[in-house]
Design a protein around this motif. Structure first.
Motif, short mmCIF file in Angstrom:
data_model
loop_
_atom_site.label_atom_id
_atom_site.label_comp_id
_atom_site.label_asym_id
_atom_site.label_seq_id
_atom_site.Cartn_x
_atom_site.Cartn_y
_atom_site.Cartn_z
N MET A 24 0.84 -1.19 0.00
CA MET A 24 0.00 0.00 0.00
C MET A 24 0.88 1.25 0.00
O MET A 24 1.94 1.24 0.62
N PRO A 25 0.42 2.30 -0.66
CA PRO A 25 1.18 3.55 -0.65
C PRO A 25 1.20 4.18 0.74
O PRO A 25 0.33 3.92 1.57
N VAL A 26 2.21 5.03 0.97
CA VAL A 26 2.35 5.74 2.24
C VAL A 26 2.66 7.21 1.92
O VAL A 26 3.47 7.50 1.05
N MET A 27 1.98 8.13 2.62
CA MET A 27 2.29 9.56 2.56
C MET A 27 2.74 9.98 3.94
O MET A 27 2.11 9.61 4.93
N THR A 28 3.82 10.75 3.99
CA THR A 28 4.35 11.20 5.27
C THR A 28 4.47 12.72 5.25
O THR A 28 4.95 13.30 4.26
N ARG A 29 4.02 13.35 6.34
CA ARG A 29 4.11 14.81 6.48
C ARG A 29 4.75 15.13 7.82
O ARG A 29 4.57 14.41 8.80
N LEU A 30 5.48 16.26 7.88
CA LEU A 30 6.12 16.72 9.11
C LEU A 30 5.29 17.81 9.78
O LEU A 30 4.74 18.69 9.10
N TYR A 31 5.26 17.77 11.11
CA TYR A 31 4.55 18.76 11.90
C TYR A 31 5.48 19.31 12.97
O TYR A 31 6.36 18.59 13.46
N GLN A 32 5.30 20.57 13.33
CA GLN A 32 6.20 21.22 14.28
C GLN A 32 6.13 20.64 15.68
O GLN A 32 7.09 20.73 16.44
N ASP A 33 5.00 20.05 16.05
CA ASP A 33 4.90 19.50 17.40
C ASP A 33 3.87 18.37 17.44
O ASP A 33 3.17 18.10 16.46
N HIS A 34 3.81 17.73 18.58
CA HIS A 34 2.91 16.60 18.79
C HIS A 34 1.45 16.99 18.58
O HIS A 34 0.68 16.26 17.97
N ALA A 35 1.05 18.14 19.09
CA ALA A 35 -0.35 18.57 18.99
C ALA A 35 -0.79 18.71 17.54
O ALA A 35 -1.87 18.25 17.16
N ALA A 36 0.04 19.32 16.71
CA ALA A 36 -0.30 19.49 15.29
C ALA A 36 -0.38 18.14 14.60
O ALA A 36 -1.28 17.90 13.78
N ALA A 37 0.54 17.24 14.94
CA ALA A 37 0.52 15.90 14.34
C ALA A 37 -0.74 15.14 14.75
O ALA A 37 -1.38 14.49 13.92
N MET A 38 -1.13 15.24 16.01
CA MET A 38 -2.31 14.52 16.47
C MET A 38 -3.60 15.09 15.85
O MET A 38 -4.55 14.35 15.60
N ARG A 39 -3.61 16.40 15.57
CA ARG A 39 -4.78 16.97 14.86
C ARG A 39 -4.88 16.37 13.46
O ARG A 39 -5.96 16.04 12.99
N ALA A 40 -3.74 16.19 12.81
CA ALA A 40 -3.73 15.57 11.48
C ALA A 40 -4.21 14.12 11.56
O ALA A 40 -5.00 13.67 10.73
N VAL A 41 -3.75 13.39 12.58
CA VAL A 41 -4.18 12.00 12.77
C VAL A 41 -5.69 11.95 12.96
O VAL A 41 -6.39 11.12 12.37
N GLU A 42 -6.23 12.85 13.78
CA GLU A 42 -7.67 12.87 14.03
C GLU A 42 -8.45 13.15 12.74
O GLU A 42 -9.52 12.57 12.52
N GLN A 43 -7.91 14.02 11.90
CA GLN A 43 -8.60 14.33 10.64
C GLN A 43 -8.58 13.13 9.70
O GLN A 43 -9.57 12.86 9.01
N ILE A 44 -7.46 12.40 9.68
CA ILE A 44 -7.39 11.18 8.87
C ILE A 44 -8.37 10.14 9.41
O ILE A 44 -9.10 9.50 8.65
N GLU A 45 -8.39 9.96 10.74
CA GLU A 45 -9.29 8.98 11.34
C GLU A 45 -10.76 9.35 11.11
O GLU A 45 -11.61 8.47 10.99
N ALA A 46 -11.06 10.64 11.03
CA ALA A 46 -12.44 11.09 10.80
C ALA A 46 -12.95 10.66 9.42
O ALA A 46 -14.17 10.59 9.22
#
Length: 185
Positions: free
Chosen positions: A1-23
């Motif tokens: 399966m393909p994988v896309m990776t993005r960088l975030y300045q901190d844990h909070a920003a990364a977890m917001r992205a995770v929540e949006q993907i999970e949504a």
């Protein structure tokens, strides 16, 4: 399966992205996190949602003997599972990192032996270009976190659209900041 990776300045920003993907709630679309020592402080935390305000709060995880009872009353988001399984591994090209989600299994399981054996093969498998490895390493050193999303090709458009709406760091901006010796914005 393909994988896309993005960088975030901190844990909070990364977890917001995770929540949006999970949504998206799409089958087989799996976010994972990757970072440096800054993720250690999140390893023994859980996320609880206040039943009145709906606000999410990080709570230190109780001792294992009391964890089951405490967890029964908590409304825990799916992204908390990424932190619960946080593992520390060495990825050739990035060095020692903390990983959560499917990355832990992929990098430490049977496939992990193959990934770990190829110096930059592991980076390519994570959707990271070899020439960007230093950006990831420096971002992790500064407390940044990467979100890697594994998905069926049929969902590429949806995953790209969600990640485009997050506050991911621009790799060219990170490169310029690193070359100038200044902290990224």
């Amino acid at each position: 399966m393909p994988v896309m990776t993005r960088l975030y300045q901190d844990h909070a920003a990364a977890m917001r992205a995770v929540e949006q993907i999970e949504a998206l709630a799409l089958p087989s679309v799996e976010p994972s996190i990757l970072g440096g020592d800054a993720l250690r402080e999140y390893r023994d935390m859980r996320i609880e949602r206040d039943p009145v305000t709906g606000e999410k709060t990080r709570i230190p995880e109780p001792a294992p003997a009391t964890a089951a009872g405490g967890a029964l009353g908590a409304a825990v988001g799916g992204s908390a599972g990424l932190l619960a399984g946080l593992g520390f591994i060495v990825i050739p090209g990035l060095g020692p990192v903390a990983a959560g989600g499917w990355l832990v299994t992929a990098l430490t399981g049977a496939a992990g032996g193959a990934l770990a054996g190829a110096s930059f093969g592991a980076l390519v498998d994570l959707g990271i270009q070899e020439e960007d490895a230093d950006l990831y390493t420096e971002t992790f050193r500064r407390g940044g976190v990467a979100v890697a999303v594994r998905f069926p090709e049929a969902y590429r458009g949806e995953v790209e659209a969600v990640l485009a709406q997050t506050d991911a760091s621009s790799l060219p901006d990170l490169r310029r900041a690193q070359q100038a010796g200044t902290p990224p914005r």
